[in-house]
Design an enzyme around this catalytic site. Sequence first.
Site, PDB file in Angstrom:
ATOM      1  CB  VAL A 136      13.086 -46.412  40.252  1.00 40.47           C
ATOM      2  CG1 VAL A 136      12.189 -46.407  39.014  1.00 40.47           C
ATOM      3  CG2 VAL A 136      14.163 -45.338  40.124  1.00 40.47           C
TER       4      VAL A 136
ATOM      5  CG  HIS B 170     -12.080 -76.357  33.255  1.00 45.99           C
ATOM      6  ND1 HIS B 170     -11.711 -75.723  32.092  1.00 45.99           N
ATOM      7  CD2 HIS B 170     -13.441 -76.433  33.254  1.00 45.99           C
ATOM      8  CE1 HIS B 170     -12.806 -75.447  31.388  1.00 45.99           C
ATOM      9  NE2 HIS B 170     -13.866 -75.861  32.075  1.00 45.99           N
TER      10      HIS B 170
HETATM   11  P1  FAD Z   1      16.246 -48.261  42.043  1.00 49.26           P
HETATM   12  O1  FAD Z   1      14.884 -48.770  42.269  1.00 49.26           O
HETATM   13  O2  FAD Z   1      16.490 -47.298  40.967  1.00 49.26           O
HETATM   14  O3  FAD Z   1      16.733 -47.667  43.426  1.00 49.26           O
HETATM   15  C1  FAD Z   1      17.977 -47.043  43.567  1.00 49.26           C
HETATM   16  C2  FAD Z   1      17.923 -46.135  44.761  1.00 49.26           C
HETATM   17  O4  FAD Z   1      19.238 -45.666  45.032  1.00 49.26           O
HETATM   18  C3  FAD Z   1      17.075 -44.888  44.518  1.00 49.26           C
HETATM   19  O5  FAD Z   1      16.090 -44.779  45.522  1.00 49.26           O
HETATM   20  C4  FAD Z   1      18.081 -43.735  44.593  1.00 49.26           C
HETATM   21  O6  FAD Z   1      17.528 -42.570  45.190  1.00 49.26           O
HETATM   22  C5  FAD Z   1      19.166 -44.337  45.479  1.00 49.26           C
HETATM   23  N1  FAD Z   1      20.483 -43.709  45.295  1.00 49.26           N
HETATM   24  C6  FAD Z   1      21.100 -43.422  44.115  1.00 49.26           C
HETATM   25  N2  FAD Z   1      22.308 -42.863  44.361  1.00 49.26           N
HETATM   26  C7  FAD Z   1      22.451 -42.808  45.708  1.00 49.26           C
HETATM   27  C8  FAD Z   1      23.473 -42.337  46.588  1.00 49.26           C
HETATM   28  N3  FAD Z   1      24.612 -41.822  46.125  1.00 49.26           N
HETATM   29  N4  FAD Z   1      23.269 -42.429  47.912  1.00 49.26           N
HETATM   30  C9  FAD Z   1      22.107 -42.956  48.420  1.00 49.26           C
HETATM   31  N5  FAD Z   1      21.115 -43.406  47.634  1.00 49.26           N
HETATM   32  C10 FAD Z   1      21.291 -43.346  46.304  1.00 49.26           C
HETATM   33  N6  FAD Z   1      10.527 -53.311  36.693  1.00 49.26           N
HETATM   34  C11 FAD Z   1       9.835 -54.457  36.833  1.00 49.26           C
HETATM   35  O7  FAD Z   1      10.413 -55.496  37.163  1.00 49.26           O
HETATM   36  N7  FAD Z   1       8.476 -54.488  36.600  1.00 49.26           N
HETATM   37  C12 FAD Z   1       7.790 -53.386  36.235  1.00 49.26           C
HETATM   38  O8  FAD Z   1       6.580 -53.451  36.029  1.00 49.26           O
HETATM   39  C13 FAD Z   1       8.489 -52.174  36.090  1.00 49.26           C
HETATM   40  N8  FAD Z   1       7.850 -51.035  35.747  1.00 49.26           N
HETATM   41  C14 FAD Z   1       8.540 -49.866  35.670  1.00 49.26           C
HETATM   42  C15 FAD Z   1       7.861 -48.709  35.330  1.00 49.26           C
HETATM   43  C16 FAD Z   1       8.530 -47.511  35.240  1.00 49.26           C
HETATM   44  C17 FAD Z   1       7.773 -46.256  34.887  1.00 49.26           C
HETATM   45  C18 FAD Z   1       9.938 -47.469  35.509  1.00 49.26           C
HETATM   46  C19 FAD Z   1      10.688 -46.166  35.431  1.00 49.26           C
HETATM   47  C20 FAD Z   1      10.621 -48.608  35.843  1.00 49.26           C
HETATM   48  C21 FAD Z   1       9.940 -49.827  35.925  1.00 49.26           C
HETATM   49  N9  FAD Z   1      10.587 -51.007  36.249  1.00 49.26           N
HETATM   50  C22 FAD Z   1       9.887 -52.178  36.343  1.00 49.26           C
HETATM   51  C23 FAD Z   1      12.052 -51.046  36.480  1.00 49.26           C
HETATM   52  C24 FAD Z   1      12.353 -51.087  37.992  1.00 49.26           C
HETATM   53  O9  FAD Z   1      11.754 -49.968  38.606  1.00 49.26           O
HETATM   54  C25 FAD Z   1      13.839 -51.105  38.219  1.00 49.26           C
HETATM   55  O10 FAD Z   1      14.416 -52.173  37.513  1.00 49.26           O
HETATM   56  C26 FAD Z   1      14.164 -51.248  39.697  1.00 49.26           C
HETATM   57  O11 FAD Z   1      13.615 -50.196  40.448  1.00 49.26           O
HETATM   58  C27 FAD Z   1      15.671 -51.307  39.913  1.00 49.26           C
HETATM   59  O12 FAD Z   1      15.912 -51.466  41.254  1.00 49.26           O
HETATM   60  P2  FAD Z   1      17.286 -50.994  41.912  1.00 49.26           P
HETATM   61  O13 FAD Z   1      17.215 -51.403  43.352  1.00 49.26           O
HETATM   62  O14 FAD Z   1      18.417 -51.450  41.102  1.00 49.26           O
HETATM   63  O15 FAD Z   1      17.299 -49.418  41.790  1.00 49.26           O
END
Ligand code: FAD
Length: 475
Positions: A42, A449
Amino acid sequence: MAEQRVEAVVIGSGPGGYVAGIRLGQLGVKALVVEKEHPGGVCLNVGCIPSKALIHAAKTFEKMAKASELGIRLAAPPAVDMAAMQAWKGGIVSKLTGGVKQLLKANGAELELGTASIARGAGGYDVTIARTDGTARTVTTKNVIVATGSRPIEIPGFAVDQQRVLDSTGALALAEVPGRLTVIGGGYIGLELGMVYAKLGAKVTVVEALDSILAGIEPDCVQVVARKLRKMGVEVLLGAKAKGWQDKGDRAVVTVETKDGGEATIDADKILVTVGRRPNSAGLGLEALGVRLDAKGYVQVDRQQRTNVPGIYAIGDVAGGMLLAHKASREGEVAAEVIAGHKSAMDVRCIPAVVFTDPEIATCGLTEQAARDAGHAVRVGKFPFAALGRALSVNDTDGFAKVVADADSGEILGVHIVGNGASDLISEGALAIEMGAVLHDVALTVHPHPTLGESIMEAAKAALGEAIHIVNRGS
Ligand code: FAD
């Protein structure tokens, strides 16, 4: 039948999963990272990075419109080419997601596209990877890191079709600026995106069920953003519940129950629903393995990111807590280190959080109220950006830095900054809290500064009654 044995499988390649894969590789653990959609998760594809790119573009547009304040005359008023803006944003995303693939490879971790699920097997766990072409393969491992992230919550009456009703992913991909945008949910994602489109010319209305936008964030920081929203003409309905919408052909009409129990309608070209996120913990086989989830479906973990089932770890959004990319990455490092046999733990005193609104809000540690609730006698220092040479010289003086400290020991408990540049400043606050710094540590550190960072030093001095560039309270 399992074909191949690997030392660890990471499911998901977001900022949790890909960092875990890289760290495993660095520690000599052969890892396979499985991703069902796009490398980078994401964060890189439809979250942090593309949103910040559009925020920057919208801010640049706004600044150009105000360039005359600085004595700059533009030959013609600036105009928005949304397709070109989206293409620029897409280029950044491609560069970063390409980088993820390269980094995994360079560290000896394999990346495979497919949807993973886990089952108990003779040699530990069998992870089956179903590919989009209909084929599948199974690998055997003793260690699985679940890093599957989260997805937007939908609300009744607002099924997301990415035409009229958008989630954040749809809102990041708009081909043109909507004339009227209704944002349901006044959290950080809704406000960040709402402000983007307001700056690009949309009439934006925010509908928030609670009595405040940005719940949980230091209220005096939130007030500064609320003031800017008003100045921009963004209407914010607090204590209001979006009930449903009707398609009137040329527009959507959103029905809202107002705070006083009445009903209001809002005309909209697009409706953006940003009311929170839910974990991607279903369909992986976790329930059959007996992995403990909480009532909302978040995977329960300990400080080593271990679930209750040996060999199964969870990190990032799917493990709950603060749904932030940097929290996911740190947890990814911890899980990798634990698998490699290190005595590692998620042992942090604070996780900073940034809201990339205009102005930005960045916080770490306890709010003033939370510090009081925790039993501290509290000492607070505040320094306004308007008294900062740097803020004046970049024509952006909204905001302040606030330091919350324990009155007896001087230990810094929280740092809260509202103002542009806050996102880059907050790391100093996080470091101070992590190091157990007291007010004098920050106040006596010479800050260059003219910089925005001086605001944190001056806020620490203000808490001690020694600020230089404002009159101290009580003096
Ligand atoms: P994710 O980034 O959600 O990645 C999980 C991955 O697992 C995905 O690619 C998915 O396709 C994959 N997956 C799921 N199920 C399976 C499966 N069964 N098999 C294989 N792959 C699978 N956070 C910040 O810190 N700063 C920000 O400025 C910020 N801005 C954001 C703006 C928006 C619009 C959004 C929606 C979120 C934002 N976030 C921000 C939050 C941040 O994106 C998430 O906290 C972060 O991406 C979480 O990381 P993760 O690795 O846990 O999961």
